[in-house]
Design an enzyme around this catalytic site. Structure first.
Site, PDB file in Angstrom:
ATOM      1  N   LYS A  22       0.876  -0.393  -0.007  1.00  0.00           N
ATOM      2  CA  LYS A  22      -0.196  -0.130   0.187  1.00  0.00           C
ATOM      3  C   LYS A  22       0.705   1.191  -0.192  1.00  0.00           C
ATOM      4  O   LYS A  22       0.280   2.355  -0.937  1.00  0.00           O
ATOM      5  CB  LYS A  22      -0.711   0.249   1.205  1.00  0.00           C
ATOM      6  CG  LYS A  22      -1.445   0.885   1.220  1.00  0.00           C
ATOM      7  CD  LYS A  22      -1.863   1.464   2.684  1.00  0.00           C
ATOM      8  CE  LYS A  22      -1.377   1.993   4.052  1.00  0.00           C
ATOM      9  NZ  LYS A  22      -2.553   2.968   4.377  1.00  0.00           N
ATOM     10  N   ASN A  23       2.316   1.336   0.360  1.00  0.00           N
ATOM     11  CA  ASN A  23       2.266   2.084   1.173  1.00  0.00           C
ATOM     12  C   ASN A  23       3.643   2.803  -0.197  1.00  0.00           C
ATOM     13  O   ASN A  23       4.141   3.787  -0.477  1.00  0.00           O
ATOM     14  CB  ASN A  23       3.263   2.443   2.417  1.00  0.00           C
ATOM     15  CG  ASN A  23       2.857   2.300   3.472  1.00  0.00           C
ATOM     16  OD1 ASN A  23       1.368   3.110   3.736  1.00  0.00           O
ATOM     17  ND2 ASN A  23       3.112   2.005   4.591  1.00  0.00           N
ATOM     18  N   CYS A 117      -4.825   7.828   9.913  1.00  0.00           N
ATOM     19  CA  CYS A 117      -4.836   7.544  11.363  1.00  0.00           C
ATOM     20  C   CYS A 117      -4.386   7.979  11.923  1.00  0.00           C
ATOM     21  O   CYS A 117      -3.305   9.016  12.155  1.00  0.00           O
ATOM     22  CB  CYS A 117      -3.621   6.483  11.583  1.00  0.00           C
ATOM     23  SG  CYS A 117      -4.365   4.874  10.825  1.00  0.00           S
ATOM     24  N   ARG A 122       2.025  14.844  12.465  1.00  0.00           N
ATOM     25  CA  ARG A 122       2.388  14.230  11.383  1.00  0.00           C
ATOM     26  C   ARG A 122       2.914  15.493   9.858  1.00  0.00           C
ATOM     27  O   ARG A 122       2.244  15.707   9.628  1.00  0.00           O
ATOM     28  CB  ARG A 122       2.047  13.385  10.339  1.00  0.00           C
ATOM     29  CG  ARG A 122       2.408  11.694  11.775  1.00  0.00           C
ATOM     30  CD  ARG A 122       2.231  10.395  10.518  1.00  0.00           C
ATOM     31  NE  ARG A 122       0.624  10.073  10.179  1.00  0.00           N
ATOM     32  CZ  ARG A 122       0.157   9.249   9.507  1.00  0.00           C
ATOM     33  NH1 ARG A 122       1.687   8.366   9.917  1.00  0.00           N
ATOM     34  NH2 ARG A 122      -0.761   8.737   9.941  1.00  0.00           N
ATOM     35  N   ASP A 306       5.622   1.047  11.824  1.00  0.00           N
ATOM     36  CA  ASP A 306       4.586  -0.171  11.438  1.00  0.00           C
ATOM     37  C   ASP A 306       4.248  -1.504  11.956  1.00  0.00           C
ATOM     38  O   ASP A 306       3.482  -2.356  11.773  1.00  0.00           O
ATOM     39  CB  ASP A 306       4.632  -0.166   9.883  1.00  0.00           C
ATOM     40  CG  ASP A 306       4.017   1.450   9.432  1.00  0.00           C
ATOM     41  OD1 ASP A 306       3.146   1.874  10.292  1.00  0.00           O
ATOM     42  OD2 ASP A 306       3.467   1.780   8.262  1.00  0.00           O
ATOM     43  N   ARG A 398      -8.030  -0.446   5.843  1.00  0.00           N
ATOM     44  CA  ARG A 398      -7.016   0.578   4.863  1.00  0.00           C
ATOM     45  C   ARG A 398      -6.364  -0.223   4.569  1.00  0.00           C
ATOM     46  O   ARG A 398      -5.452   0.649   3.376  1.00  0.00           O
ATOM     47  CB  ARG A 398      -7.422   1.524   5.599  1.00  0.00           C
ATOM     48  CG  ARG A 398      -8.573   2.300   6.003  1.00  0.00           C
ATOM     49  CD  ARG A 398      -7.869   3.385   6.366  1.00  0.00           C
ATOM     50  NE  ARG A 398      -6.940   3.994   6.362  1.00  0.00           N
ATOM     51  CZ  ARG A 398      -5.650   4.752   6.851  1.00  0.00           C
ATOM     52  NH1 ARG A 398      -5.955   4.251   8.508  1.00  0.00           N
ATOM     53  NH2 ARG A 398      -4.409   5.454   6.525  1.00  0.00           N
TER      54      ARG A 398
END
Length: 419
Positions: A22-23, A117, A122, A306, A398
């Site tokens: 995903k990232n 999230c 951030r 993560d 997600r």
């Protein structure tokens, strides 16, 4: 609202395919805004965040054609608006990644401040500072970042903090800027390297991706390209922890063990037997209880933030006492309170958690607070006595593709319910 109902106590066993990252996929989709012809992106995971990014691109006039395997044909030649509206951006922080490409190619961008999230501050100030150094005029008002630049120019950018999305945004902007851009203290994550591969395929000149200094020489235009998204290292790590926490034996297919050196080292400390190949990893716990392992999160190639929540769950049932230090996000122990509801012995002080492993966790209704926290609750439920109901699993959707189906393949007693 969907929930997961999990009955614990079954060691996982079998094989599972790992999805695309995903990232990596999110910045790659954003980067297609730079191209003046069609891009073809494969190995894209079917996730809510991907759907959101596709909807965002579609709102701008990008044409997307998706087949049943989530291969996506993307045509950005008919973009008619450079606005990323709040109703789409609010659900996903990665929406900020359209800022650099829009500004570089179309000379303007109007992007809502992002959501995502709730794991700590951030700030996007590093994105803004970098683009301003490249000649952009930027105002932040009414919840939107409004940026203009007839043509960006190269610059020497020294990042105050290591930021993955900041590095990616500035790389994409630099790919169409006049002259040379140097990004110092750049993020080194594999997802940054994957984006660089796509940009190079599109005709960009990029050197140093994967190191802390990236050099980009801008081009007048970029063309379409074909690109396969790299495997998801966090999904890989999560399934390996699932095998370890349950005392099972699991083989991951279509992954890349070289992206997981820090995680594999910690799993070996738990007592797991690990075997790797070019594109597979097998973990065999041989029915043993894992040993406690200390964790210290830091930017890649160190241990990833993560994976901290997943190892919190593992340490909750491990033999011994573990100390976990979170150095990336200041609010990333929200899963601890939910794990405590299941009997976990966790003490939090500042950015450190001390976990004393229990022989047995107990099922309880729990609630996911963010993406990786939700994964830790699923892992804990796999070994808890009784049936655990995990609420607010839209977080997990997600970032994990069909997690209940994949865990069922491995023998887990898990099902999605709607209440």
């Amino acid at each position: 609202m969907d929930k997961l109902l999990i009955r614990g106590g079954t060691p996982l066993n079998g094989e599972v395919r790992i999805s695309g990252a995903k990232n990596a996929a999110l910045p790659i989709l954003a980067a297609t805004l730079l191209a003046d012809s069609k891009c073809f992106i494969s190995n894209v995971p079917h996730l809510q965040d991907i759907t959101t990014m596709m909807a965002l691109l579609g709102r701008m006039g990008v044409e997307l054609v998706v087949d049943e395997k989530m291969n996506i044909e993307i045509n950005s030649s008919q973009v008619h608006t450079c606005i990323a509206p709040y109703e789409l951006v609010k659900t996903m922080r990665a929406s900020i990644l359209v800022l650099g490409p829009l500004l570089a190619r179309f000379g303007e961008a109007h992007v809502s401040l992002p959501g995502g999230c709730a794991i700590g501050a951030r700030p996007v100030n590093l994105h803004i500072k970098g683009l301003e150094a490249m000649g952009a005029t930027i105002e932040v008002e009414n919840g939107y970042i409004s940026a203009k630049a007839p043509r960006l120019h190269g610059a020497r950018l020294c990042m105050e903090l290591v930021t993955v999305t900041g590095t990616e945004n500035l790389m994409m902007a630099a790919a169409l800027a006049d002259g040379e851009t140097i990004i110092e203290n750049a993020a080194r994550e594999p997802e940054v390297v994957d984006l660089a591969r796509l940009l190079i395929s599109m005709g960009a000149e990029v050197e140093g991706a994967g190191t802390d200094t990236i050099r980009i020489v801008g081009k007048p235009t970029l063309s379409g390209a074909r690109h396969e998204v790299l495997p998801d290292r966090i999904e890989s790590g999560t399934f390996l922890v699932a095998a370890a926490i349950t005392g099972g034996k699991v083989k991951l297919r279509d992954t890349d063990p070289h992206l997981l050196d820090a995680v594999l080292a910690k799993l070996k400390e738990t007592g797991a037997k690990i075997t790797i190949g070019d594109n597979w990893i097998e973990l065999d716990m041989e029915g043993r209880r894992p040993k406690a392992v200390d964790i210290h999160t830091a930017p890649y190639p160190a241990f990833p933030t993560d994976m901290q929540a997943q190892f919190s769950a593992l340490n909750a049932v491990a033999d011994g006492v573990a100390t976990l230090r979170e150095t990336i996000f200041e609010n990333r122990f929200m899963h601890a309170q939910e794990l405590q509801r299941m009997g976990a012995n966790i003490q939090i002080e500042g950015n450190t958690a001390v976990i004393r492993g229990m022989k047995q966790l107990q099922a309880a209704p729990v609630m996911a607070t963010d993406l990786r926290a939700s994964a830790s609750l699923v892992l804990a439920a796999l070994v808890a006595q009784g049936e655990t109901l995990v609420d607010r699993i839209y977080h997990i959707d997600r970032g994990y593709e069909r997690i209940e189906e994949k865990l069922t393949q491995l023998g887990a007693d898990i099902r999605r319910i709607r209440e």
